[in-house]
Design a protein around this motif. Sequence first.
Motif, PDB file in Angstrom:
ATOM      1  N   ASP A 175     -10.633  34.177 -33.343  1.00 23.55           N
ATOM      2  CA  ASP A 175     -11.052  34.906 -34.758  1.00 23.55           C
ATOM      3  C   ASP A 175     -11.017  33.344 -36.130  1.00 23.55           C
ATOM      4  O   ASP A 175     -12.126  33.431 -36.411  1.00 23.55           O
ATOM      5  CB  ASP A 175     -10.430  36.065 -35.721  1.00 23.55           C
ATOM      6  N   ALA A 176     -10.288  32.682 -36.144  1.00 16.51           N
ATOM      7  CA  ALA A 176     -10.294  31.941 -37.263  1.00 16.51           C
ATOM      8  C   ALA A 176     -11.570  30.419 -36.546  1.00 16.51           C
ATOM      9  O   ALA A 176     -12.278  30.041 -37.256  1.00 16.51           O
ATOM     10  CB  ALA A 176      -9.249  31.154 -37.742  1.00 16.51           C
ATOM     11  N   VAL A 195       0.366  27.618 -33.436  1.00 14.92           N
ATOM     12  CA  VAL A 195      -0.156  29.754 -32.826  1.00 14.92           C
ATOM     13  C   VAL A 195      -0.272  29.301 -31.286  1.00 14.92           C
ATOM     14  O   VAL A 195       0.214  29.265 -30.780  1.00 14.92           O
ATOM     15  CB  VAL A 195      -1.285  29.884 -33.385  1.00 14.92           C
ATOM     16  N   GLU A 196      -1.202  28.425 -30.998  1.00 16.72           N
ATOM     17  CA  GLU A 196      -1.317  28.368 -29.410  1.00 16.72           C
ATOM     18  C   GLU A 196       0.307  27.300 -29.488  1.00 16.72           C
ATOM     19  O   GLU A 196       0.192  27.452 -27.798  1.00 16.72           O
ATOM     20  CB  GLU A 196      -2.507  27.132 -29.715  1.00 16.72           C
ATOM     21  N   LYS A 197       0.223  26.682 -30.026  1.00 15.54           N
ATOM     22  CA  LYS A 197       1.672  25.435 -29.474  1.00 15.54           C
ATOM     23  C   LYS A 197       2.939  27.016 -28.563  1.00 15.54           C
ATOM     24  O   LYS A 197       3.456  26.729 -27.894  1.00 15.54           O
ATOM     25  CB  LYS A 197       2.104  24.863 -30.178  1.00 15.54           C
ATOM     26  N   ASP A 202     -14.423  23.549 -46.792  1.00 15.38           N
ATOM     27  CA  ASP A 202     -14.046  22.059 -46.877  1.00 15.38           C
ATOM     28  C   ASP A 202     -13.424  21.826 -45.548  1.00 15.38           C
ATOM     29  O   ASP A 202     -12.502  22.431 -45.123  1.00 15.38           O
ATOM     30  CB  ASP A 202     -13.630  22.433 -48.651  1.00 15.38           C
ATOM     31  N   LEU A 203     -12.927  20.523 -46.260  1.00 23.56           N
ATOM     32  CA  LEU A 203     -12.754  19.585 -44.851  1.00 23.56           C
ATOM     33  C   LEU A 203     -11.646  19.603 -45.230  1.00 23.56           C
ATOM     34  O   LEU A 203      -9.873  20.249 -44.138  1.00 23.56           O
ATOM     35  CB  LEU A 203     -12.544  18.115 -44.985  1.00 23.56           C
ATOM     36  N   THR A 204     -10.474  20.277 -46.033  1.00 23.14           N
ATOM     37  CA  THR A 204      -9.278  20.060 -46.067  1.00 23.14           C
ATOM     38  C   THR A 204      -8.994  22.013 -45.941  1.00 23.14           C
ATOM     39  O   THR A 204      -8.045  22.158 -45.290  1.00 23.14           O
ATOM     40  CB  THR A 204      -8.665  20.372 -48.223  1.00 23.14           C
ATOM     41  N   SER A 205     -10.013  22.453 -45.925  1.00 25.51           N
ATOM     42  CA  SER A 205      -9.461  23.856 -45.242  1.00 25.51           C
ATOM     43  C   SER A 205      -9.717  24.169 -43.685  1.00 25.51           C
ATOM     44  O   SER A 205      -9.566  25.037 -43.387  1.00 25.51           O
ATOM     45  CB  SER A 205     -10.977  24.977 -45.715  1.00 25.51           C
ATOM     46  N   LYS A 206     -10.358  22.823 -43.101  1.00 27.77           N
ATOM     47  CA  LYS A 206     -10.476  23.264 -41.662  1.00 27.77           C
ATOM     48  C   LYS A 206      -9.604  22.690 -41.022  1.00 27.77           C
ATOM     49  O   LYS A 206      -9.067  23.233 -40.206  1.00 27.77           O
ATOM     50  CB  LYS A 206     -12.294  22.800 -41.257  1.00 27.77           C
ATOM     51  N   LYS A 260      -7.077  24.100 -38.412  1.00 24.71           N
ATOM     52  CA  LYS A 260      -6.836  23.714 -37.246  1.00 24.71           C
ATOM     53  C   LYS A 260      -4.889  23.421 -36.879  1.00 24.71           C
ATOM     54  O   LYS A 260      -4.753  24.106 -35.719  1.00 24.71           O
ATOM     55  CB  LYS A 260      -8.120  22.542 -37.412  1.00 24.71           C
ATOM     56  N   SER A 261      -4.938  23.105 -37.813  1.00 24.00           N
ATOM     57  CA  SER A 261      -3.173  22.798 -37.728  1.00 24.00           C
ATOM     58  C   SER A 261      -2.658  24.412 -37.568  1.00 24.00           C
ATOM     59  O   SER A 261      -1.838  23.781 -36.631  1.00 24.00           O
ATOM     60  CB  SER A 261      -2.755  22.305 -39.140  1.00 24.00           C
TER      61      SER A 261
END
Length: 94
Positions: free
Chosen positions: A27-28, A54-56, A40-44, A48-49
């Motif tokens: 969803d994210a 979560v995936e890790k 904005d770039l900071t939010s993206k 992503k981080s």
Amino acid sequence: MNDFSNLNHLPSEVKILIVNGQTLVDDAKEKMKDIDYGFDLTSKMQLKSDCKEVEKFIKLISKGKLSDKNKASLELSITRLHTTLDGLIKFFTR
């Protein structure tokens, strides 16, 4: 979406946690691509981080490294991603 067919040996609560985490990540990622929000770039980078974290932990648990520490870390990272995503969506839709 990842293939979780080999995780039948896990307790139900862990399987539910994994599915909730993967659904939230999907969803994210979908909302990051959506033009309506215009992150904005900071939010993206934050999203992503959080998604990678979560995936890790999902990957660690799916490889058979289920421990109380990994489970707690997965729960915490899901909460963090959920909070970040909700906060950003509410911020950018004002």
